[in-house]
Design an enzyme around this catalytic site. Structure first.
Site, PDB file in Angstrom:
ATOM      1  N   TYR A 305      12.891 -10.791  -8.570  1.00 41.05           N
ATOM      2  CA  TYR A 305      11.594 -10.727  -8.308  1.00 41.05           C
ATOM      3  C   TYR A 305      10.792 -11.974  -7.472  1.00 41.05           C
ATOM      4  O   TYR A 305      11.404 -12.565  -6.822  1.00 41.05           O
ATOM      5  CB  TYR A 305      10.964 -11.111 -10.004  1.00 41.05           C
ATOM      6  CG  TYR A 305       9.555 -10.343 -10.327  1.00 41.05           C
ATOM      7  CD1 TYR A 305       9.237  -9.190  -9.552  1.00 41.05           C
ATOM      8  CD2 TYR A 305       8.734 -10.976 -11.076  1.00 41.05           C
ATOM      9  CE1 TYR A 305       8.044  -8.704  -9.803  1.00 41.05           C
ATOM     10  CE2 TYR A 305       7.568 -10.329 -11.350  1.00 41.05           C
ATOM     11  CZ  TYR A 305       7.391  -9.053 -10.719  1.00 41.05           C
ATOM     12  OH  TYR A 305       6.142  -8.711 -11.069  1.00 41.05           O
ATOM     13  N   TYR A 306       9.559 -11.717  -7.649  1.00 43.12           N
ATOM     14  CA  TYR A 306       8.698 -12.622  -6.695  1.00 43.12           C
ATOM     15  C   TYR A 306       8.726 -14.261  -7.185  1.00 43.12           C
ATOM     16  O   TYR A 306       8.612 -15.123  -6.633  1.00 43.12           O
ATOM     17  CB  TYR A 306       7.485 -12.332  -6.669  1.00 43.12           C
ATOM     18  CG  TYR A 306       7.087 -11.005  -6.119  1.00 43.12           C
ATOM     19  CD1 TYR A 306       7.490 -10.462  -4.778  1.00 43.12           C
ATOM     20  CD2 TYR A 306       6.540  -9.886  -6.875  1.00 43.12           C
ATOM     21  CE1 TYR A 306       7.408  -8.952  -4.416  1.00 43.12           C
ATOM     22  CE2 TYR A 306       6.094  -8.565  -6.375  1.00 43.12           C
ATOM     23  CZ  TYR A 306       6.413  -8.297  -5.346  1.00 43.12           C
ATOM     24  OH  TYR A 306       6.128  -7.041  -4.730  1.00 43.12           O
ATOM     25  N   SER A 342      15.388  -7.079  -1.987  1.00 47.74           N
ATOM     26  CA  SER A 342      14.031  -7.829  -2.606  1.00 47.74           C
ATOM     27  C   SER A 342      12.965  -7.202  -3.059  1.00 47.74           C
ATOM     28  O   SER A 342      12.763  -5.836  -2.641  1.00 47.74           O
ATOM     29  CB  SER A 342      13.622  -8.773  -1.467  1.00 47.74           C
ATOM     30  OG  SER A 342      12.818  -8.123  -0.597  1.00 47.74           O
ATOM     31  N   ASP A 343      12.188  -7.650  -4.015  1.00 45.86           N
ATOM     32  CA  ASP A 343      10.820  -7.021  -4.246  1.00 45.86           C
ATOM     33  C   ASP A 343      10.020  -6.707  -3.186  1.00 45.86           C
ATOM     34  O   ASP A 343      10.255  -7.493  -1.950  1.00 45.86           O
ATOM     35  CB  ASP A 343      10.151  -7.678  -5.394  1.00 45.86           C
ATOM     36  CG  ASP A 343       9.389  -6.691  -6.282  1.00 45.86           C
ATOM     37  OD1 ASP A 343       8.916  -5.813  -5.671  1.00 45.86           O
ATOM     38  OD2 ASP A 343       9.245  -7.017  -7.620  1.00 45.86           O
ATOM     39  N   TRP A 344       8.859  -5.966  -3.205  1.00 46.54           N
ATOM     40  CA  TRP A 344       8.255  -5.454  -1.857  1.00 46.54           C
ATOM     41  C   TRP A 344       7.353  -6.606  -1.711  1.00 46.54           C
ATOM     42  O   TRP A 344       6.307  -7.119  -2.191  1.00 46.54           O
ATOM     43  CB  TRP A 344       7.525  -4.313  -2.368  1.00 46.54           C
ATOM     44  CG  TRP A 344       8.023  -3.041  -2.265  1.00 46.54           C
ATOM     45  CD1 TRP A 344       7.433  -1.991  -1.722  1.00 46.54           C
ATOM     46  CD2 TRP A 344       9.483  -2.612  -2.516  1.00 46.54           C
ATOM     47  NE1 TRP A 344       8.193  -0.902  -1.764  1.00 46.54           N
ATOM     48  CE2 TRP A 344       9.552  -1.216  -2.022  1.00 46.54           C
ATOM     49  CE3 TRP A 344      10.586  -3.248  -2.873  1.00 46.54           C
ATOM     50  CZ2 TRP A 344      10.905  -0.698  -2.101  1.00 46.54           C
ATOM     51  CZ3 TRP A 344      11.779  -2.525  -2.905  1.00 46.54           C
ATOM     52  CH2 TRP A 344      11.854  -1.313  -2.449  1.00 46.54           C
TER      53      TRP A 344
END
Ligand SMILES: *[C@@H]1O[C@H](CO)[C@@H](O)[C@H](O)[C@H]1NC(C)=O
Ligand SMILES: *[C@@H]1O[C@H](CO)[C@@H](O)[C@H](O)[C@H]1NC(C)=O
Ligand SMILES: *[C@@H]1O[C@H](CO)[C@@H](O)[C@H](O)[C@H]1NC(C)=O
Ligand SMILES: *[C@@H]1O[C@H](CO)[C@@H](O)[C@H](O)[C@H]1NC(C)=O
Ligand SMILES: *[C@@H]1O[C@H](CO)[C@@H](O)[C@H](O)[C@H]1NC(C)=O
Length: 649
Positions: A305-306, A342-344
């Site tokens: 996640y971020y 990875s997350d966007w």
């Protein structure tokens, strides 16, 4: 862990051999059944047609090696990105597709927007694969998707079911605590996905919901890590399919590693103010429980996640660029050998839904875009989600900041996945088969029955529910959040005010504080209580007429006043108006079977002193995890469990 990986490799080799034969048969059949529109199963370059990587009789390892050594650095760079793609009008390719596929050699995309016409989507998908096949190496496209089998519509995380079968959100599946049902759901979703060419699920979301304010609880399986782990296994197996991972599978991306439940103050890390994950209860390890189960069950991919973990032994940077999290913990300690995406949007600032969204490079805001990309790759992450900055990869390699060997490692993993999915041997799907598969009647029925069962009954004063339809033919109903027509179809009389009514049905959205911004407003955050105006408005209704309240919980709510004043309170996790009315009237013996997948806190005040990373620590909860009454003996199917008054306010 090492031995598991080895046996998994052996299994992969076996399934590859097994599917090599069937893949060739499909390859011959497919163009005919798709109306001979896609006659070539070959790439444009005849030289590549005879290359070993195109030979389905070779092992996946051999094909991967042959392919990777043929790839230019530009072609490799394209594989490291996974970005949103949209369909053009009427099944055509959007104008932005050519530059991404033919220009940047990208082959991984997540489909944005609804599928509103199956035949058009298939046409779009096949055209896209044809465009990919026409590139020098003809590397097929992998299409992924956020969940699209329920009700929530939130850009960036969920798409409402349109043509697909419609189920409650995963929270509703978790409320039923039935691994077999989750497996059935995943089997059906897998078949619907593959029918239209979606081969990667950007789910399951297996974060443990320990902080009740977090905007993304609706896509989780609730607050219990053990239950989440059990259900995640069934979910992943269903998406993998009965034959093991191969040409009929959907590759699952379990997220968000290392568990994004403990967001500071409950704020989501898409946003600057929510960048911290925090562990005041020293409970970091607890959030790994579902991930360990997902890895053992064969999840192919994991998305960090971020959030940046604060106050742990790890660097305080976003998980996707965090070497301690990705390489040491996930790959090293947990033995995960699959793809890490990875997350966007960790690198590039963007405008999303009209809103300025800075890159989620939390803890690394001061790094340049180039340095962020370097940090992501050197953390051990294979793919950059929501980005298309192939220029940065080329620059990193040219400057010697990242080695081509490192790029090779990720490209091999990503290509292996496409070979295993059978995409090189048959990238196309058949429109007639897709139309026959998507939204199949018997599957819609199971989805609908699951919606009904997943209602969770919290109070039921004087056993008010189920109402007897036969006694209501003269009754008057006041309704909110439900179309009057849905009642009128059942010959029920709807009136305009509570004062005229014999019963009121309120179907409410869970409380939240509206946030500005086209993107942000989809993330329901802040207070879990209705505001004073809304409380007063509802109180007048409860005083005027016996009221049945149904709240759509996309996260917990603190509603003691409703538990006290409504005649019956139930919650749903995504269910249609008809499913609601069936349950209210006990149609076909239907009744609520859900058990709360989290504690319901008593107030915002109670929530404020919770520890973000600790489950079940809310003081004096209004209702506990697991609370949920049934209609009990004598009604309909009568499950014999009787009533459950535990935790009753
Ligand atoms: C899409 O199809 C509709 C109806 O078939 C037509 O009216 C419309 O012009 C088409 N749009 C495009 C962009 O081709
Ligand atoms: C969490 O779920 C597990 C497995 O279903 C169950 O055994 C356990 O009692 C649950 N924990 C709590 C606190 O309810
Ligand atoms: C995150 O944690 C840091 C360090 O404790 C703190 O300075 C900051 O205010 C916190 N919140 C945000 C949104 O950065
Ligand atoms: C990348 O991998 C290919 C295929 O194994 C190999 O031929 C090539 O030498 C590798 N390049 C580097 C720099 O390791
Ligand atoms: C109170 O909540 C209602 C509905 O939830 C909303 O429409 C209204 O704007 C809110 N009022 C204030 C002052 O926040």
């Amino acid at each position: 862990m090492v031995s598991r990986t080895r046996s998994q490799r052996k299994l992969n080799a076996f399934t590859t051999l097994f599917f090599a034969a069937t893949a060739m048969a499909t390859a011959i059949r497919a163009p005919v059944s798709s109306g001979a529109k896609y006659p070539r199963m070959t790439s444009k370059s005849t030289e590549m047609d005879s290359a070993p990587y195109r030979d389905a009789s070779l092992s996946v390892d051999e094909r991967v090696e042959d392919l990777v050594q043929r790839m230019t650095i530009e072609e490799k760079a394209g594989q490291l990105f996974h970005a949103i793609i949209r369909q053009g009008p009427n099944g055509t390719l959007a104008t932005t597709t050519g530059p991404a596929v033919s220009g940047k050699f990208m082959t991984h995309f997540n489909l944005g927007g609804p599928i509103s016409d199956v035949r058009e989507s298939v046409q779009w998908y096949n055209s896209l694969q044809q465009m990919a096949l026409d590139t020098r190496l003809g590397i097929p496209i992998t299409i992924s998707s956020d969940p699209r089998h329920a009700f929530a519509e939130a850009a960036g995380s969920q798409i409402a079911a349109t043509k697909f079968t419609q189920w409650p959100e995963t929270l509703g599946l978790a409320a039923l605590r039935d691994a077999e049902l989750i497996h059935t759901f995943a089997e059906i979703a897998r078949q619907e996905y593959t029918a239209v060419g979606i081969r990667a699920a950007l789910h399951p979301q297996i974060d443990v919901a320990t902080e009740p304010r977090w905007a993304r609880i609706g896509g989780t399986m609730g607050e219990n890590a053990t239950l989440t782990a059990e259900l995640a296994v069934a979910y992943i197996k269903g998406f993998t399919g009965p034959d093991g991972f191969g040409t009929k599978s959907v590759t699952t991306v379990s997220k968000h590693f290392p568990g994004s439940g403990p967001v500071e103050d409950g704020e989501d890390s898409h946003f600057v103010y929510g960048k911290n994950a925090t562990y005041p209860g020293n409970n970091f390890e607890h959030h790994l429980i579902p991930f360990k189960a997902a890895i053992a069950a064969g999840t192919r991919q994991i998305m960090p996640y971020y959030s940046r973990p604060m106050g742990t032994k790890y660097e305080e940077v976003a998980a996707g660029m965090n070497k301690g999290i990705v390489t040491d913990l996930l790959r090293g300690k947990l033995g995960f050998d699959g793809i890490v995406c990875s997350d966007w949007g960790l690198v590039t600032d963007a405008v999303i839904a009209g809103q300025d969204m800075p890159a989620r490079a939390w803890g690394a805001e001061s790094l340049t875009e180039l340095e962020r990309a370097e940090k992501i790759l050197n953390a051990g992450t294979d793919q950059l989600g929501g980005e298309d900055r192939t220029d940065l990869i080329l620059e990193l390699v040219e400057k010697g900041m990242v080695s081509e060997d490192r790029i090779n490692t990720s490209v091999r993993r990503l290509m292996r996945e496409k070979f295993l999915l059978g995409l090189f041997d048959n990238p196309f799907v058949d429109a007639d088969a897709a139309v026959a598969t998507v939204g199949k009647k018997e599957w819609l029925r199971i989805g609908y029955e699951t919606q009904r069962k997943s209602f969770t009954l919290l109070t039921n004063k004087h056993n008010m529910l189920p109402l007897k339809a036969s006694k209501c033919s003269k009754s008057k109903f006041y309704v909110e959040g439900i179309d009057a027509a849905a009642l009128e179809e059942r010959k029920l009389h709807v009136v305009d005010t509570p004062e005229e009514a014999d019963y009121a049905f309120l179907r409410l959205a869970a409380p939240y504080e509206p946030r500005p911004g086209g993107f942000e407003r989809n993330y329901h955050s802040g207070s879990l209580e209705y505001n004073a105006t809304e409380k007063a408005r509802q109180a007048a209704i409860y005083a005027a007429v016996p009221t049945i309240v149904d709240i759509y919980l996309d996260r917990p709510a603190a509603v003691p006043e409703i538990a006290h004043n409504a005649k019956a309170l139930m919650v749903n996790f995504g269910a249609s108006a008809d499913a609601f009315l069936d349950v209210v009237f006990g149609v076909e013996g239907s009744g609520p079977e859900g058990k709360l997948p989290f504690d319901l806190p008593r107030s915002d005040e109670a929530v404020a002193v919770n520890k973000e990373d600790v489950p079940f620590d809310t003081l004096d909860p209004l209702f506990r995890f697991g609370h949920g009454m049934t209609y009990g003996r004598g009604h309909g199917r009568g499950d014999g469990r009787g009533r459950d008054h535990s935790g009753h306010d």
